[in-house]
Scaffold this motif. Sequence first.
Motif, PDB file in Angstrom:
ATOM      1  N   GLN A 168       0.823  -1.207   0.000  1.00  0.00           N
ATOM      2  CA  GLN A 168       0.000   0.000   0.000  1.00  0.00           C
ATOM      3  C   GLN A 168       0.860   1.262   0.000  1.00  0.00           C
ATOM      4  O   GLN A 168       0.480   2.285  -0.556  1.00  0.00           O
ATOM      5  N   SER A 169       2.014   1.190   0.626  1.00  0.00           N
ATOM      6  CA  SER A 169       2.815   2.391   0.865  1.00  0.00           C
ATOM      7  C   SER A 169       3.707   2.780  -0.307  1.00  0.00           C
ATOM      8  O   SER A 169       4.077   3.945  -0.432  1.00  0.00           O
ATOM      9  N   VAL A 170       4.075   1.838  -1.187  1.00  0.00           N
ATOM     10  CA  VAL A 170       5.138   2.131  -2.148  1.00  0.00           C
ATOM     11  C   VAL A 170       4.667   2.873  -3.398  1.00  0.00           C
ATOM     12  O   VAL A 170       5.373   3.719  -3.923  1.00  0.00           O
ATOM     13  N   GLU A 171       3.517   2.524  -3.931  1.00  0.00           N
ATOM     14  CA  GLU A 171       2.917   3.220  -5.075  1.00  0.00           C
ATOM     15  C   GLU A 171       3.900   3.428  -6.228  1.00  0.00           C
ATOM     16  O   GLU A 171       4.037   4.522  -6.782  1.00  0.00           O
ATOM     17  N   ASP A 172       4.596   2.365  -6.596  1.00  0.00           N
ATOM     18  CA  ASP A 172       5.601   2.436  -7.664  1.00  0.00           C
ATOM     19  C   ASP A 172       6.042   1.012  -7.981  1.00  0.00           C
ATOM     20  O   ASP A 172       5.608   0.055  -7.326  1.00  0.00           O
ATOM     21  N   ASP A 173       6.920   0.854  -8.986  1.00  0.00           N
ATOM     22  CA  ASP A 173       7.612  -0.419  -9.141  1.00  0.00           C
ATOM     23  C   ASP A 173       8.390  -0.668  -7.848  1.00  0.00           C
ATOM     24  O   ASP A 173       8.907   0.273  -7.220  1.00  0.00           O
ATOM     25  N   VAL A 174       8.488  -1.930  -7.464  1.00  0.00           N
ATOM     26  CA  VAL A 174       9.087  -2.213  -6.153  1.00  0.00           C
ATOM     27  C   VAL A 174       9.870  -3.515  -6.180  1.00  0.00           C
ATOM     28  O   VAL A 174       9.501  -4.471  -6.873  1.00  0.00           O
ATOM     29  N   ILE A 175      10.959  -3.538  -5.436  1.00  0.00           N
ATOM     30  CA  ILE A 175      11.680  -4.771  -5.152  1.00  0.00           C
ATOM     31  C   ILE A 175      11.323  -5.185  -3.730  1.00  0.00           C
ATOM     32  O   ILE A 175      11.516  -4.428  -2.777  1.00  0.00           O
ATOM     33  N   TYR A 176      10.752  -6.377  -3.616  1.00  0.00           N
ATOM     34  CA  TYR A 176      10.285  -6.921  -2.335  1.00  0.00           C
ATOM     35  C   TYR A 176      11.342  -7.878  -1.786  1.00  0.00           C
ATOM     36  O   TYR A 176      11.780  -8.792  -2.492  1.00  0.00           O
ATOM     37  N   ILE A 177      11.745  -7.662  -0.545  1.00  0.00           N
ATOM     38  CA  ILE A 177      12.735  -8.536   0.097  1.00  0.00           C
ATOM     39  C   ILE A 177      12.300  -8.784   1.535  1.00  0.00           C
ATOM     40  O   ILE A 177      11.913  -7.846   2.240  1.00  0.00           O
ATOM     41  N   GLU A 178      12.386 -10.008   1.969  1.00  0.00           N
ATOM     42  CA  GLU A 178      12.074 -10.300   3.361  1.00  0.00           C
ATOM     43  C   GLU A 178      13.262  -9.928   4.242  1.00  0.00           C
ATOM     44  O   GLU A 178      14.423  -9.988   3.821  1.00  0.00           O
ATOM     45  N   GLY A 179      12.954  -9.531   5.469  1.00  0.00           N
ATOM     46  CA  GLY A 179      13.958  -8.922   6.334  1.00  0.00           C
ATOM     47  C   GLY A 179      15.056  -9.842   6.833  1.00  0.00           C
ATOM     48  O   GLY A 179      16.029  -9.362   7.429  1.00  0.00           O
ATOM     49  N   ASP A 180      14.913 -11.145   6.588  1.00  0.00           N
ATOM     50  CA  ASP A 180      15.966 -12.070   7.014  1.00  0.00           C
ATOM     51  C   ASP A 180      16.849 -12.499   5.843  1.00  0.00           C
ATOM     52  O   ASP A 180      17.618 -13.448   5.955  1.00  0.00           O
ATOM     53  N   MET A 181      16.736 -11.776   4.719  1.00  0.00           N
ATOM     54  CA  MET A 181      17.512 -12.104   3.524  1.00  0.00           C
ATOM     55  C   MET A 181      18.747 -11.215   3.415  1.00  0.00           C
ATOM     56  O   MET A 181      18.667 -10.004   3.622  1.00  0.00           O
TER      57      MET A 181
END
Length: 255
Positions: free
Chosen positions: A96-109
């Motif tokens: 909801q917050s990014v409103e753009d193309d995004v790279i998603y990464i989990e925090g333990d990576m």
Amino acid sequence: MKTLLLAAGVGSRLGGLTDNVHKSLLEINGDQTLLDYQLRALASAELNDIHIVVGHCAESVANKCLAYSDLHSIRLIKNDYYRSKNIDWSVYLGLQSVEDDVIYIEGDMVVHPKILAMLKSATADVCLIVDNKPRSQYVDTVVRVHPDNKVVSIEVKEHGFHTEASLKASLGEFVCAIKLSNRARRLLLAKLQDFTFDGVIKFYNAINDISSEVVFDYHDTSGLEWVEVDNVEDLARAKRLCAETNFGLSKGFAQ
């Protein structure tokens, strides 16, 4: 292009190590943490607009981010329900917050910056990262391509692990880093808003569900280093990779 990091969960599979410390703040190289490595790798890939969903030990995560204010623009998104809702809720808040193309990464990576560069340059609506030489003897998530229609999909073993035969029939182990176009992000939000955010995690199923509406692609890690820290064995591997390769980062730390 924005980056979304999920850093809200308790990290219970690490036992007492995360009772009072967020998983992303576990030290893997002297006093340097998983989050240090993530933020430095993102800086190396020139991904400097970062949204982080926080919950457990949120204040400590926020304090660590302050040390990188000269490198990144960082926005923190508070997840007040990190104990009662599953990770899909963090995904929903973040997308909801990014409103753009995004790279998603989990925090333990922790991933080599060149893996991030692959995602940054990807033109598909959804681009997945795959390792065709799994790093763990226990692999719970793989990427497959259908032999007839060539559709790429993520397959999760929610309460188990893939067999050797299952791994051989796949493209490889799924690395929890995904590029989403803004269009794909909006389609996923439409799916997520109907979730109950409890029980089995459904985010990856939602990605599969939009496959007919977007362009999918994948890249192999090409032997580049990465680690997902789920348990103490993974944490030991992260420390070893720091000593051996430093995940492709310069040895010196600016922070």
